[in-house]
Design an enzyme around this catalytic site. Sequence first.
Site, PDB file in Angstrom:
ATOM      1  N   LYS A 150     -32.199 -64.710  19.050  1.00 50.82           N
ATOM      2  CA  LYS A 150     -31.734 -63.972  20.227  1.00 50.82           C
ATOM      3  C   LYS A 150     -32.900 -63.713  21.177  1.00 50.82           C
ATOM      4  O   LYS A 150     -32.823 -63.973  22.362  1.00 50.82           O
ATOM      5  CB  LYS A 150     -31.071 -62.662  19.781  1.00 50.82           C
ATOM      6  N   GLU A 198     -41.082 -65.081  12.196  1.00 53.45           N
ATOM      7  CA  GLU A 198     -40.644 -66.031  11.167  1.00 53.45           C
ATOM      8  C   GLU A 198     -40.082 -67.291  11.806  1.00 53.45           C
ATOM      9  O   GLU A 198     -40.420 -68.418  11.419  1.00 53.45           O
ATOM     10  CB  GLU A 198     -39.554 -65.394  10.282  1.00 53.45           C
ATOM     11  N   GLY A 249     -27.445 -59.230  17.194  1.00 58.40           N
ATOM     12  CA  GLY A 249     -27.765 -60.382  16.357  1.00 58.40           C
ATOM     13  C   GLY A 249     -26.834 -60.508  15.159  1.00 58.40           C
ATOM     14  O   GLY A 249     -26.366 -61.596  14.813  1.00 58.40           O
ATOM     15  N   ARG A 250     -26.523 -59.386  14.531  1.00 54.15           N
ATOM     16  CA  ARG A 250     -25.687 -59.425  13.312  1.00 54.15           C
ATOM     17  C   ARG A 250     -24.214 -59.590  13.624  1.00 54.15           C
ATOM     18  O   ARG A 250     -23.379 -59.602  12.722  1.00 54.15           O
ATOM     19  CB  ARG A 250     -25.954 -58.172  12.470  1.00 54.15           C
ATOM     20  N   GLU A 276     -27.913 -52.682   8.565  1.00 58.04           N
ATOM     21  CA  GLU A 276     -28.721 -52.616   9.789  1.00 58.04           C
ATOM     22  C   GLU A 276     -27.959 -51.806  10.848  1.00 58.04           C
ATOM     23  O   GLU A 276     -28.553 -51.166  11.704  1.00 58.04           O
ATOM     24  CB  GLU A 276     -29.048 -54.027  10.307  1.00 58.04           C
ATOM     25  N   HIS A 322     -20.271 -60.646 -15.863  1.00 55.21           N
ATOM     26  CA  HIS A 322     -21.160 -60.822 -17.013  1.00 55.21           C
ATOM     27  C   HIS A 322     -22.567 -60.325 -16.708  1.00 55.21           C
ATOM     28  O   HIS A 322     -23.518 -60.680 -17.410  1.00 55.21           O
ATOM     29  CB  HIS A 322     -21.178 -62.302 -17.419  1.00 55.21           C
ATOM     30  N   LYS A 358     -42.855 -54.826  11.596  1.00 53.20           N
ATOM     31  CA  LYS A 358     -43.224 -56.084  12.274  1.00 53.20           C
ATOM     32  C   LYS A 358     -44.587 -55.934  12.953  1.00 53.20           C
ATOM     33  O   LYS A 358     -45.453 -56.797  12.849  1.00 53.20           O
ATOM     34  CB  LYS A 358     -42.196 -56.431  13.359  1.00 53.20           C
TER      35      LYS A 358
HETATM   36  O1  F6P Z   1     -35.656 -57.599  12.692  1.00 56.86           O
HETATM   37  C1  F6P Z   1     -34.302 -57.447  12.786  1.00 56.86           C
HETATM   38  C2  F6P Z   1     -33.707 -58.387  13.781  1.00 56.86           C
HETATM   39  O2  F6P Z   1     -33.998 -57.959  15.064  1.00 56.86           O
HETATM   40  C3  F6P Z   1     -32.209 -58.527  13.562  1.00 56.86           C
HETATM   41  O3  F6P Z   1     -31.488 -57.539  14.173  1.00 56.86           O
HETATM   42  C4  F6P Z   1     -31.965 -59.883  14.102  1.00 56.86           C
HETATM   43  O4  F6P Z   1     -30.733 -60.404  13.680  1.00 56.86           O
HETATM   44  C5  F6P Z   1     -33.156 -60.622  13.540  1.00 56.86           C
HETATM   45  O5  F6P Z   1     -34.221 -59.701  13.635  1.00 56.86           O
HETATM   46  C6  F6P Z   1     -33.522 -61.892  14.248  1.00 56.86           C
HETATM   47  O6  F6P Z   1     -33.785 -61.679  15.596  1.00 56.86           O
HETATM   48  P1  F6P Z   1     -33.788 -62.859  16.622  1.00 56.86           P
HETATM   49  O7  F6P Z   1     -32.441 -63.488  16.633  1.00 56.86           O
HETATM   50  O8  F6P Z   1     -34.160 -62.256  17.930  1.00 56.86           O
HETATM   51  O9  F6P Z   1     -34.827 -63.859  16.164  1.00 56.86           O
END
Ligand code: F6P
Length: 545
Positions: free
Chosen positions: A206, A212, A267-268, A353, A384, A508
């Site tokens: 987003k 990452e 995002g979620r 979240e 199990h 972060k």
């Molecule tokens: O760190 C949490 C977050 O901001 C989530 O809300 C989001 O889905 C995820 O990181 C990834 O963010 P982006 O889509 O901006 O890379």
Amino acid sequence: MADITESPEWSALAEHQAVLAGRHLRELFADDPGRVGRMTVTAGDLRLDYSKHRVTAETLRLLVALAERAGLRGRIEAMFSGEHINVSEDRAVLHTALRLPPGEALTVDGQDVSADVHAVLDRMAEFAGRVRAGEWTGFTGKSITTVVNIGIGGSDLGPAMAYEALHDYADAGISCRFVSNIDPADIVGKLADLDPERTLFVVASKTFGTLETLTNAKVARRWLVERLGDDKAVSRHFVAVSTNAERVAEFGIDTANMFGFWDWVGGRYSFDGAIGLALMIAIGGEAFREMLAGFREIDEHFRAAPFEANMPVLMGLLGVWYTDFFGAQTRAVLPYSQRLARFPAYLQQLTMESNGKSVRADGAPVVAQTGEIFWGEPGTNGQHAFYQLLHQGTRLVPADFIGFAEPFEEPAVDGTAMHDLLTANLLAQTSALAFGKTAEEIAAEGTPAAVVPHKVMPGNRPTSTILVRKLTPKTLGSLVALYEHVVFVEGTIWGIDSFDQWGVELGKVMAMDLAPALTSDEPPGETPDPSTAALVRAYRELRGR
Ligand code: F6P
């Protein structure tokens, strides 16, 4: 904003709980023969039996009164109409607009968001169609056979969960992989056996600023360019999904190959829009639109059904009931479908979240408990592993069981279809959890007296059973929308902003500050605290630095 815990409705529920806590589900069923009929609701293709909950008609009346007190009806309308209910970020919350039918306009902040949504969906469908037909080729002219989605959080969990759930509908010979973790094991492992000529990367973020995702995308780009021997290959093998065109361009992806969305999609809550591109390539535009229709069916139900027959409202209120009046800490989600193996993980981000907050939307501290801890595994594996605690442990763990009538495979063993065995397990578990087995019943079976207490099954453990004919794109959409709205109902009662996530930011920033101390040969500089400083030194020693 008045505190809901000071309302007469909250007090009435607390008093009612004190009475009901002493009653067993066995009694509630014995007292009320019409219970199952009244405590079963349908919403589109979903059927919910909530009769095995520790509630009576009076509980439901009181919970609905609490929802009215919290202004739930008005809040639902505020969300659907695009009011800025995400107050801490001053944003509308319009994931429901991602599934509006074509032609149904919705103007928010002066913009027809529905037209924007459909323009992106059409572009996605056109692009997905070309990839699926082999018309979009890689740099060397070969068709694409693997899509690698690089993203994390909402830019990973939704499409990854849905791809696994719907892989039977992936009909173009294109498979997807999902890379999310900054642990190099993830990307190295996922790229190891791939043919670069036939691989398409979807970089999904987003913000396009997530460490990452950008790190993994750089590794992927280097992998591709090294193997195809030309920087120009990038434009045929990388597309982006983002709200941030500037950063996409900076990264080196042609914005002509970018699929956008908007800050009013969390995002979620985003895989039913452009974040679902990899999924759409796998299952096709038509199946993707069927999924949207499933979402929409539940949106319409949520908006229109009276609270007493409103599935997300009932499930959300039950969540509040156990969290705040019974002290439950967690909710298990137990899909009796191997295809929904990632559904609990997906729900963890969606719910935790969203509702893991300790201040209200107005900044005042919350008084009640918020944020159920969601967890789970597909049945029967969980049986199990951890069901022992569900049956006989000291904690109350309400659970959602999700089952399907129609399987994808029909092997039978000794004359019984495996799928029927699966479903028999689901039904047996919910029944045993609710009704248990008494000491008398166990003794009557000839169990030695010393063993009887160990075998007693207390029962009175609440469950919902969601039964669906078949897992399809449409029913998956409905299930996801159901939980999205459950989150909304709970967040509304608790008075919190379910649509921001400030709690993830500090870590972060600190990771970026700490990285140089781990990687340089210089003595570690300033570290945030003595324990972390010692760990930095230990890590460097182990790394030989
Ligand atoms: O760190 C949490 C977050 O901001 C989530 O809300 C989001 O889905 C995820 O990181 C990834 O963010 P982006 O889509 O901006 O890379």
